[in-house]
Scaffold this motif. Structure first.
Motif, PDB file in Angstrom:
ATOM      1  N   ASP A   1      17.416  72.290  68.554  1.00  8.69           N
ATOM      2  CA  ASP A   1      17.339  72.325  70.054  1.00  8.69           C
ATOM      3  C   ASP A   1      19.096  72.489  70.377  1.00  8.69           C
ATOM      4  N   ARG A   2      19.857  71.980  69.829  1.00 12.21           N
ATOM      5  CA  ARG A   2      21.432  71.951  70.117  1.00 12.21           C
ATOM      6  C   ARG A   2      21.852  72.500  69.526  1.00 12.21           C
ATOM      7  N   CYS A   3      21.735  73.864  67.583  1.00 10.08           N
ATOM      8  CA  CYS A   3      22.225  74.198  66.773  1.00 10.08           C
ATOM      9  C   CYS A   3      22.239  75.502  67.757  1.00 10.08           C
ATOM     10  N   THR A   4      23.780  76.252  67.847  1.00  7.89           N
ATOM     11  CA  THR A   4      24.070  78.225  68.269  1.00  7.89           C
ATOM     12  C   THR A   4      23.963  78.838  67.772  1.00  7.89           C
TER      13      THR A   4
ATOM     14  N   PRO B   1      18.832  50.160  60.581  1.00  7.58           N
ATOM     15  CA  PRO B   1      17.979  50.583  61.298  1.00  7.58           C
ATOM     16  C   PRO B   1      19.055  50.895  62.641  1.00  7.58           C
ATOM     17  N   ASP B   2      20.012  50.439  63.049  1.00  5.51           N
ATOM     18  CA  ASP B   2      20.165  51.130  63.897  1.00  5.51           C
ATOM     19  C   ASP B   2      21.703  51.696  63.818  1.00  5.51           C
ATOM     20  N   SER B   3      21.969  52.651  63.160  1.00  7.07           N
ATOM     21  CA  SER B   3      22.491  53.874  62.467  1.00  7.07           C
ATOM     22  C   SER B   3      21.910  54.934  63.755  1.00  7.07           C
ATOM     23  N   ALA B   4      22.947  56.219  63.372  1.00  6.66           N
ATOM     24  CA  ALA B   4      22.553  56.879  64.926  1.00  6.66           C
ATOM     25  C   ALA B   4      21.612  57.679  64.138  1.00  6.66           C
ATOM     26  N   VAL B   5      21.117  57.699  62.639  1.00  7.48           N
ATOM     27  CA  VAL B   5      20.504  58.566  61.919  1.00  7.48           C
ATOM     28  C   VAL B   5      19.289  57.987  61.591  1.00  7.48           C
ATOM     29  N   SER B   6      19.567  56.635  62.026  1.00  8.27           N
ATOM     30  CA  SER B   6      17.459  56.044  61.888  1.00  8.27           C
ATOM     31  C   SER B   6      17.091  55.715  63.384  1.00  8.27           C
ATOM     32  N   ARG B   7      18.382  56.130  64.515  1.00  8.26           N
ATOM     33  CA  ARG B   7      17.578  55.692  65.963  1.00  8.26           C
ATOM     34  C   ARG B   7      17.100  57.388  65.875  1.00  8.26           C
ATOM     35  N   GLN B   8      17.493  58.917  65.718  1.00  9.38           N
ATOM     36  CA  GLN B   8      17.596  60.194  65.358  1.00  9.38           C
ATOM     37  C   GLN B   8      16.060  60.210  64.875  1.00  9.38           C
ATOM     38  N   ILE B   9      16.242  59.832  63.767  1.00 11.26           N
ATOM     39  CA  ILE B   9      15.052  60.301  63.167  1.00 11.26           C
ATOM     40  C   ILE B   9      13.141  59.717  63.954  1.00 11.26           C
ATOM     41  N   LYS B  10      14.085  58.981  64.331  1.00 12.37           N
ATOM     42  CA  LYS B  10      12.721  58.741  65.795  1.00 12.37           C
ATOM     43  C   LYS B  10      11.795  59.220  66.763  1.00 12.37           C
ATOM     44  N   ASP B  11      12.707  59.979  66.561  1.00 12.51           N
ATOM     45  CA  ASP B  11      12.338  61.277  67.966  1.00 12.51           C
ATOM     46  C   ASP B  11      11.073  62.413  67.404  1.00 12.51           C
ATOM     47  N   LEU B  12      10.247  62.362  68.745  1.00 18.46           N
ATOM     48  CA  LEU B  12       9.386  62.955  68.747  1.00 18.46           C
ATOM     49  C   LEU B  12       8.808  64.326  67.847  1.00 18.46           C
ATOM     50  N   ARG B  13      10.482  64.940  68.496  1.00 17.21           N
ATOM     51  CA  ARG B  13      10.128  66.967  67.628  1.00 17.21           C
ATOM     52  C   ARG B  13      10.616  66.999  66.296  1.00 17.21           C
ATOM     53  N   ARG B  14      10.935  65.000  65.562  1.00 19.75           N
ATOM     54  CA  ARG B  14      11.125  65.292  63.925  1.00 19.75           C
ATOM     55  C   ARG B  14      10.280  66.443  63.354  1.00 19.75           C
ATOM     56  N   PHE B  15      10.047  66.967  62.261  1.00 21.23           N
ATOM     57  CA  PHE B  15       9.343  67.672  60.955  1.00 21.23           C
ATOM     58  C   PHE B  15      10.868  67.886  59.639  1.00 21.23           C
TER      59      PHE B  15
ATOM     60  N   THR C   1      16.032  65.755  58.402  1.00 16.23           N
ATOM     61  CA  THR C   1      15.135  65.422  59.374  1.00 16.23           C
ATOM     62  C   THR C   1      15.414  66.456  60.753  1.00 16.23           C
ATOM     63  N   TYR C   2      14.720  67.558  60.614  1.00 21.34           N
ATOM     64  CA  TYR C   2      14.735  68.453  62.156  1.00 21.34           C
ATOM     65  C   TYR C   2      14.168  67.749  63.406  1.00 21.34           C
TER      66      TYR C   2
END
Ligand code: SF4
Length: 236
Positions: free
Chosen positions: A16-19, A199-213, A226-227
């Motif tokens: 959703d961010r990639c242009t 568990p506190d890294s930015a990537v670990s936090r983002q990986i929990k996003d409901l949009r993930r696949f 993970t996308y």
């Protein structure tokens, strides 16, 4: 943060961010001494990119809408490219990286044939950097020769440099200090890289996003990339 368990590197790509600007591709090629191929060779399927940006059209005229998917090595935890290499030139290291030993590669290309993501590229020639482009080669990694397979390493040289810096200062590596060139360059910040064991890294936090696949998850390759993508019309 220090969590004591060693690093397990991974990436999140927010579609959703990639242009689709391709800055990640340019940065990757500059950082990793990836050669530029001619139009003629590209037409023969011999493009040399460690990351590519696939473009798909979601709707047509009069309101064309595109979606861009940066595709790099997925650093699969069950990588299909690894067991088919007869000389152990590609292997999984202790930090979850799908690594390559270039001077062991004998060029069978079995790994590329077995990669479902088509992210491995083969050196059909000894590529030349005409002056002054040779002066921009990165001395931190080799220039690969003819007959050798190559691919994204998550900029392993940058991970090592960041670790050495932290070690020299007598402290653990901090989240965000090891940054691949594509991640550093992305203007809208679509790429996030870091330690999945933290568990506190930015990537670990983002990986929990409901949009993930994950790409082609049904193959069981367990990608480390993970996308994120909002599904339109799905109520998400
Ligand atoms: S640099 Fe970022 S915005 Fe540009 S194509 Fe790559 S991922 Fe997308």
């Amino acid at each position: 943060m220090s969590h004591g368990g060693g690093h397990k590197w991974g990436m999140v790509i927010d579609l959703d961010r990639c242009t689709g600007c391709n800055a990640c591709m340019v940065a990757c090629s500059a950082e990793n001494n990836v050669p530029i191929t001619s139009e003629d060779q590209a037409g023969k399927g011999r493009l040399m990119h460690w990351i590519r940006v696939n473009r798909y059209w979601q709707s047509g005229w009069p309101e064309p809408e595109s979606v861009h998917i940066p595709v790099t090595c997925m650093h699969c935890q069950k990588a299909p490219c690894e067991p088919v290499c007869p000389v152990y030139a590609t292997y999984h290291n202790e930090e979850n990286l799908n690594a390559m030993v270039y001077n062991r590669c004998v060029g069978t290309r079995y790994c590329a044939n077995n990669c479902p993501y088509s992210v491995r590229v083969f050196n059909w020639f000894d590529h030349k950097w005409e002056g002054p482009f040779d002066e921009q080669l990165n001395p931190d990694l080799s220039v690969r020769t003819r007959g050798v397979m190559e691919k994204c390493t998550f900029c392993i040289q940058r991970i090592r440099r960041a670790r050495e810096q932290a070690s020299g200062e007598g402290r653990p590596l901090r989240d965000g200090e090891a940054v691949p060139a594509c991640v550093q360059t992305c203007p809208p910040g679509a790429l996030v890289f870091g330690d999945l064991n933290d568990p506190d890294s930015a990537v670990s936090r983002q990986i929990k996003d409901l949009r993930r696949f994950r790409l082609m998850e049904h193959l069981g390759t367990e990608p480390s990339v993970t996308y994120l993508k909002r599904v339109k019309g799905g109520g998400a």
